[in-house]
Motif scaffolding. Structure first.
Motif, PDB file in Angstrom:
ATOM      1  N   SER A 104      37.116  37.046  36.979  1.00  0.00           N
ATOM      2  CA  SER A 104      37.967  36.029  37.642  1.00  0.00           C
ATOM      3  C   SER A 104      37.615  34.596  37.233  1.00  0.00           C
ATOM      4  N   GLN A 105      36.400  34.410  36.748  1.00  0.00           N
ATOM      5  CA  GLN A 105      35.980  33.097  36.214  1.00  0.00           C
ATOM      6  C   GLN A 105      36.345  31.945  37.167  1.00  0.00           C
ATOM      7  N   PRO A 106      35.825  32.002  38.401  1.00  0.00           N
ATOM      8  CA  PRO A 106      36.266  31.037  39.418  1.00  0.00           C
ATOM      9  C   PRO A 106      35.535  29.694  39.320  1.00  0.00           C
ATOM     10  N   LYS A 161      34.197  24.981  42.186  1.00  0.00           N
ATOM     11  CA  LYS A 161      34.645  26.336  42.527  1.00  0.00           C
ATOM     12  C   LYS A 161      36.154  26.392  42.426  1.00  0.00           C
ATOM     13  N   GLU A 162      36.639  27.376  41.724  1.00  0.00           N
ATOM     14  CA  GLU A 162      38.085  27.593  41.660  1.00  0.00           C
ATOM     15  C   GLU A 162      38.425  28.875  42.418  1.00  0.00           C
ATOM     16  N   LYS A 163      39.670  28.994  42.779  1.00  0.00           N
ATOM     17  CA  LYS A 163      40.091  30.188  43.512  1.00  0.00           C
ATOM     18  C   LYS A 163      39.907  31.412  42.604  1.00  0.00           C
ATOM     19  N   ASP A 184      38.127  40.193  50.012  1.00  0.00           N
ATOM     20  CA  ASP A 184      38.430  38.762  50.106  1.00  0.00           C
ATOM     21  C   ASP A 184      38.320  38.212  48.682  1.00  0.00           C
ATOM     22  N   SER A 185      39.349  37.530  48.219  1.00  0.00           N
ATOM     23  CA  SER A 185      39.370  37.135  46.809  1.00  0.00           C
ATOM     24  C   SER A 185      38.189  36.222  46.442  1.00  0.00           C
ATOM     25  N   GLU A 226      30.212  33.137  44.910  1.00  0.00           N
ATOM     26  CA  GLU A 226      28.876  32.515  44.836  1.00  0.00           C
ATOM     27  C   GLU A 226      28.046  33.178  43.742  1.00  0.00           C
ATOM     28  N   ASN A 227      28.161  34.510  43.643  1.00  0.00           N
ATOM     29  CA  ASN A 227      27.450  35.208  42.564  1.00  0.00           C
ATOM     30  C   ASN A 227      27.946  34.746  41.207  1.00  0.00           C
ATOM     31  N   ASP A 228      29.269  34.677  41.081  1.00  0.00           N
ATOM     32  CA  ASP A 228      29.861  34.285  39.797  1.00  0.00           C
ATOM     33  C   ASP A 228      29.378  32.897  39.377  1.00  0.00           C
TER      34      ASP A 228
END
Ligand SMILES: Cc1cc2nc3c(=O)[nH]c(=O)nc-3n(C[C@H](O)[C@H](O)[C@H](O)COP(=O)(O)O)c2cc1C
Length: 180
Positions: free
Chosen positions: A43-45, A84-86, A99-100, A105-107
């Motif tokens: 997802s690369q948020p 942080k991005e969605k 939850d998307s 936080e891990n990413d």
């Protein structure tokens, strides 16, 4: 550098050489490498804003210095602000009720690791600065109110001439167990 040498060399720098400017291309390269980090459902948020201009860098330094913390940030010639991005997970995960943003936080932690290691590999030093005033960061970068900030990372060339400090870490017996 082999991998062990790299992870041992990376340390939080609290003594930057302010006079030695960082090439913007190098900051871009570090972000490019950070973007190779894994993330849930790929997802690369994340997004990254590099600050490599004196006046804005001063404002970012101020944003991490509330209460007298992080005085050395004033010596950092550059910063990378990690936002942080969605996160968009796989539809199947979201349908199953995930939850998307639950893995974000891990990413972002993975991206920070890659970013700081990339800096070291490219001859730079860094310090992750978790202590900050988000309002000041947003004002400095003219970010919209709803933009979520994950971390500020100070980046530059170290003014230390010594080899990396000895790492202070919990002993392996305390953190590792094995069932075999
Ligand atoms: C999420 C996070 C927030 C941190 N915030 C700060 C900070 O605000 N100021 C600072 O000087 N160091 C900060 N650090 C750096 C840690 O203090 C440092 O990683 C730790 O003491 C281990 O030292 P080393 O990075 O030199 O191996 C932070 C590190 C992480 C991962």
């Amino acid at each position: 550098m082999d991998f062990f040498e790299l992870i041992n060399k990376r340390e939080s720098c609290r003594n930057f050489n302010k006079e030695k400017k960082v090439e913007t291309q190098l900051l871009e390269k570090c972000v490019q490498w950070a973007s190779l980090a894994p993330s849930a459902c790929n997802s690369q948020p994340w997004s990254f804003v590099a600050v490599n201009e004196e006046k804005t860098a001063e404002k970012i330094a101020e944003s991490v210095q509330g209460g007298g913390f992080n005085p050395y940030a004033s010596q950092a010639p550059a910063f990378i602000v990690v936002c942080k991005e969605k996160a968009k997970l796989l539809d199947s995960f979201e349908k199953a009720g995930a939850d998307s943003n639950s893995f974000r936080e891990n990413d972002l932690g993975m991206a920070l690791s890659y970013l700081t290691l990339a800096a070291t590999e490219n001859g730079l030093s860094s310090c992750i600065l978790g202590w900050r005033d988000d309002k000041l960061v947003r004002a400095a970068l003219k970010l919209e109110e709803k933009k979520e900030i994950h971390c500020v990372v100070a980046i530059g060339y170290s003014a230390d001439e010594n080899p990396p400090r000895k790492k202070k870490r919990k002993p392996l017996e305390e953190i590792f167990s094995v069932i075999e």
